[in-house]
Design an enzyme around this catalytic site. Sequence first.
Site, PDB file in Angstrom:
ATOM      1  N   LYS A   1      26.941 -35.751  77.724  1.00  0.00           N
ATOM      2  CA  LYS A   1      27.253 -34.553  76.933  1.00  0.00           C
ATOM      3  C   LYS A   1      26.075 -33.590  76.848  1.00  0.00           C
ATOM      4  CE  LYS A   1      31.310 -36.206  74.528  1.00  0.00           C
ATOM      5  NZ  LYS A   1      31.949 -36.709  73.305  1.00  0.00           N
TER       6      LYS A   1
ATOM      7  N   ARG B   1      31.778 -45.244  74.611  1.00  0.00           N
ATOM      8  CA  ARG B   1      32.659 -44.612  75.599  1.00  0.00           C
ATOM      9  C   ARG B   1      31.786 -43.917  76.639  1.00  0.00           C
ATOM     10  NH1 ARG B   1      34.830 -39.692  76.620  1.00  0.00           N
ATOM     11  NH2 ARG B   1      36.958 -39.630  77.422  1.00  0.00           N
TER      12      ARG B   1
HETATM   13  C1  8Y7 Z   1      35.187 -38.280  73.260  1.00  0.00           C
HETATM   14  C2  8Y7 Z   1      36.519 -38.689  73.421  1.00  0.00           C
HETATM   15  C3  8Y7 Z   1      36.034 -37.151  74.893  1.00  0.00           C
HETATM   16  C4  8Y7 Z   1      34.433 -38.865  72.211  1.00  0.00           C
HETATM   17  C5  8Y7 Z   1      36.392 -40.169  71.674  1.00  0.00           C
HETATM   18  C6  8Y7 Z   1      33.776 -36.060  77.187  1.00  0.00           C
HETATM   19  C7  8Y7 Z   1      38.394 -38.073  74.947  1.00  0.00           C
HETATM   20  C8  8Y7 Z   1      34.728 -35.255  76.433  1.00  0.00           C
HETATM   21  N1  8Y7 Z   1      34.902 -37.324  74.195  1.00  0.00           N
HETATM   22  N2  8Y7 Z   1      37.111 -39.623  72.649  1.00  0.00           N
HETATM   23  N3  8Y7 Z   1      37.034 -37.975  74.452  1.00  0.00           N
HETATM   24  N4  8Y7 Z   1      35.074 -39.811  71.449  1.00  0.00           N
HETATM   25  N5  8Y7 Z   1      36.933 -41.098  70.868  1.00  0.00           N
HETATM   26  O1  8Y7 Z   1      32.661 -35.509  77.409  1.00  0.00           O
HETATM   27  O2  8Y7 Z   1      33.269 -38.571  71.947  1.00  0.00           O
HETATM   28  O3  8Y7 Z   1      34.028 -37.196  77.601  1.00  0.00           O
HETATM   29  S1  8Y7 Z   1      36.294 -36.032  76.198  1.00  0.00           S
END
Ligand code: 8Y7
Length: 272
Positions: A216, A251
């Site tokens: 990010k 994640r």
């Molecule tokens: C997150 C996410 C994304 C996060 C959760 C990316 C779908 C953007 N970011 N879900 N999703 N937490 N729970 O950079 O921080 O992956 S999408």
Amino acid sequence: MNNLFGQNYPIVMGILNVTPDSFSDGGNYFQHDTAVKHVNKMIADGAAIIDIGGESTRPGAEAVSIDEECQRVIPVITAIRNESDIPISIDTSKAAVMSEAVNAGASMINDVNALRSENALIVSAQLDVPVCIMHMQGEPRSMQHKPAYEDVVTEIKEFLSARINDCVEAGIKHENIIVDPGFGFGKTVAHNFSLFKHLDEFLEFNVPLLVGVSRKSMIGAVLNNAPVDERLHGSVALATLAAWMNASILRVHDVKATADALKLCWAIKEAK
Ligand code: 8Y7
């Protein structure tokens, strides 16, 4: 600490984007067979769960219909299910996609909109699977336009606390709830750093904490505006710190590097 997936140390959630416009992998995994191969690699590399999303939340990305989103994710879920029993998380805000995905074999819901969309609470309660409720200020299209808080940590804790109550009232079991402060979703770099520094406060809900910081912009910002493909080491560093601060689920895009780092992190935690 986290018994949802039968493990007591932080687990790696590997990201699979099945969108033509995902910002950090350019939509490389849009083809089904490529997607399945990538999932098998993530499993071999140590992922405990795979998060599959068919709608990009990148600022400016186009909205996707229920049908289009299902056409992207359902065949991939089915294909993974034919080869593996790895838990699958469906990254969606749409109630109809949640049910289709769980019926196809997904075992968790990851909603960046924290189940605020129509019917999402009631459908999640009926599906009776773990749900991750994430904080977002505004909506993806405009969320990075001057995000503002008086006290970012307090406000996000209040939001998540209210959402937990709404979930429980709708019939979602407390033990199925996971929270996430939502790094990068309607937050400046400074907001993201404050949230990270105070991550321990999000443990007060006594539910597992999910952290998503992989690649990010908060990482790029510190590394002389490093582009997305040069944020691996920063991403692993932050995942390790989050695990040290007792996050349960990380994640990430880079599964092997993160899984190795978390093993070391846990070896130190467990030391006398
Ligand atoms: C997150 C996410 C994304 C996060 C959760 C990316 C779908 C953007 N970011 N879900 N999703 N937490 N729970 O950079 O921080 O992956 S999408």
